[in-house]
Design an enzyme around this catalytic site. Structure first.
Site, PDB file in Angstrom:
ATOM      1  CE  LYS A  53      -4.382  -1.443   0.413  1.00  0.00           C
ATOM      2  NZ  LYS A  53      -5.454  -1.027  -0.526  1.00  0.00           N
ATOM      3  CB  SER A  78     -10.128  -0.811   9.141  1.00  0.00           C
ATOM      4  OG  SER A  78     -10.230  -1.678   8.034  1.00  0.00           O
ATOM      5  CD  GLU A 204     -12.857 -11.705  -5.732  1.00  0.00           C
ATOM      6  OE1 GLU A 204     -13.268 -10.576  -5.448  1.00  0.00           O
ATOM      7  OE2 GLU A 204     -13.521 -12.552  -6.371  1.00  0.00           O
ATOM      8  N   GLY A 208     -15.657 -13.567  -0.228  1.00  0.00           N
ATOM      9  CA  GLY A 208     -15.654 -12.229  -0.818  1.00  0.00           C
ATOM     10  C   GLY A 208     -15.413 -12.296  -2.319  1.00  0.00           C
ATOM     11  CG  ASP A 210     -15.990  -8.205  -4.431  1.00  0.00           C
ATOM     12  OD1 ASP A 210     -15.383  -9.017  -3.702  1.00  0.00           O
ATOM     13  OD2 ASP A 210     -15.508  -7.106  -4.741  1.00  0.00           O
ATOM     14  CB  SER A 304      -0.424  -8.224  -1.011  1.00  0.00           C
ATOM     15  OG  SER A 304      -1.329  -8.955  -0.222  1.00  0.00           O
TER      16      SER A 304
END
Lengths: 320, 320
Positions: A53, A78, A204, A208, A210, A304
């Site tokens: 990130k 969060s 995923e 989750g 999606d 990650s």
């Protein structure tokens, strides 16, 4: 047509040079033998703040003009994006206000404050964080740095794939954990331009799915907020901008169970000697669980992030 | 006069090139700020078999002649040296018989067999392993590869310091975990030749202070078998050949408690995102606990190994 290009990712890499870590690429004979491929693990757990990130946050903040830098930035998160924006803001000589759930782990609140950011808390069960953050940013005239749905953020994350392919050469497939889709959008943009024919495979948590559903439907689908240990991937719908990239460049989204993620964390600990958080281990989990159809010869896997406290690690790994 | 020289270590490095891993050197801003120095961590936890021991074992075995290789090698070890000799023997095209305690962890027995070695077990409470191993080697005409008290083994271990100083330049001090003293003897030989004036500091578990006592006494002292979590350092007297080197080149041996070792393992996990076994964390523990008098500016630390299973890790870290 091309809204995000390899040129953007290369420009991000120039901005990140000497600021972000060029993270190590790990290989393991044990892993290669076990899965029957030559695997290159890009270990973003060793990135600053412990996850990829930082790349996107710093790239976005370093493109702001002097006036924006004077006013400062804002973000909501969060998790790892909070620390990423806090550190990137400090390095860019500006200030950050981060909106975090009041029940976020105390270590994460402390870490974000430790990087010099002001933390504003909210009740995640009754308040809408996006609306709150937008209001907060606008009231204070701060620039909002979104966690994934932003071209500069995506371009920054894409430097993960850029570094990997620069160092090890073309790959047949690249497995990337997918939450909001920013890491994948940046990596897919860089990788498909550098290694034409590469198969981009998103991973995923099963709860989750999606992106998998959205790709099948041909449009963004919203699911209930996923219950999964992979907190970095507990997002209920793909990003708008990220999905526009990913639906075009990603071959498939594969699913892994929480149990498979824990097994991958254990493998990383015992065989690779590294610490991975659940989201950080999900792409590795897909590989170890045999979830990749027709696994080719040379496979890249993005690990990650590694932000998992000892207490949570012990609890998660208790059953193994 | 000089029985072991930088030339020997360089020759070992040539033999190990392309066989051993050139392990990464980690740095951490958090660590630097906490201790007030610039710290370079040489992470042998990423070495083949998960510890530095592979270097010495492979160097020793690769120097054997055709006839010795036909007869094979033998070793005794309850820990990393067993797997190191097993793997090195296989890579050198010879066979290994390893004497291991019958109550060694099943995972270590399995790992040693997994590298193709024959494992012979003994009762560590009633039988003398050195005598048994010597007898075993002589009966079967195998060459015994000792865990530390052997020049080729020491020269191989010295490549740890060689690589570190080649990559980061001169250091003011180098902290090295000490069990039998082979890693220190090799590292001290290389480091003092490459970086004159470097302070070589050994680190022992407080319960196993045989090197500290021996240095004070001016001769090898034998203590009771130490009770410590740092199993790789639970040795009751310095090696004969290693101590001859170390008494000349080592400034001091500092002591750390088991609790300080556990704290260093936790720091490695949470901040560095790496897995260290207790012995592998002891030099880092000395640094974190402030055990190094007059800590200079540029400090190297050898993280010697990462072989700790999840179950043991959870048990050790239970109190933190």
């Amino acid at each position: 047509m091309t809204v995000l290009s390899l040129t953007d990712v290369r420009a991000a890499a120039d901005r990140l040079a000497g600021v972000a870590h060029r993270t190590p690429i790990l290989t393991s004979r044990t892993l290669d033998e076990r899965v029957g491929a030559r695997v290159f693990l890009k270990a973003e757990s060793f990135q600053r703040i412990g996850a990829f990130k930082f790349r996107g946050a710093y790239n976005a903040i370093s493109r702001l003009g002097p006036e924006q830098l004077r006013s400062g930035v804002a973000a909501y998160s969060s998790g790892n994006h909070a620390q990423a924006v806090a550190l990137a803001a400090r390095l860019a000589g500006t200030t950050a206000v981060i909106l975090m759930p009041e029940d976020a782990p105390p270590t994460k609140l402390a870490a974000t404050r430790g990087y010099g950011a002001e933390v504003v808390t909210y009740d995640r069960y009754t308040q809408d964080r996006t609306a709150l953050a937008t209001e907060l940013a606008s009231e204070r005239r701060r620039t909002l740095i979104p966690p994934y749905d932003h071209y500069d953020v995506m371009a920054g994350q894409g430097t993960v794939a850029l570094e990997l392919i620069e160092e090890v050469g073309p790959l047949d497939a690249l497995l990337v954990p997918v939450g909001g889709g920013g890491l994948m959008a940046g990596c897919a943009t860089a990788a498909t331009a550098m290694a034409p024919g590469i198969r981009m495979i998103g991973v995923e948590p099963a709860a989750g799915d999606d992106h998998a559903r959205s790709l099948a439907a041909g449009e963004r689908v919203e699911i209930d907020i996923p219950r999964t240990i992979a907190d970095g991937q507990a997002i209920s719908t793909p990003g708008d901008l990220t999905f526009a990239v990913n639906r075009r460049l990603v071959e498939s989204f594969e699913l892994v169970t929480d149990r498979e993620i824990v097994a991958a964390m254990a493998f990383a600990f015992e065989r690779l000697k590294i610490v991975l958080e659940p989201s950080g281990a999900s792409a590795l989990a897909a590989l170890l669980a045999g979830r990749i159809p027709g696994l080719p010869e040379r496979v890249g896997v993005v690990l990650s992030g590694g932000n998992v406290g000892l207490e949570r690690f012990r609890a998660l790994l208790g059953d193994t």
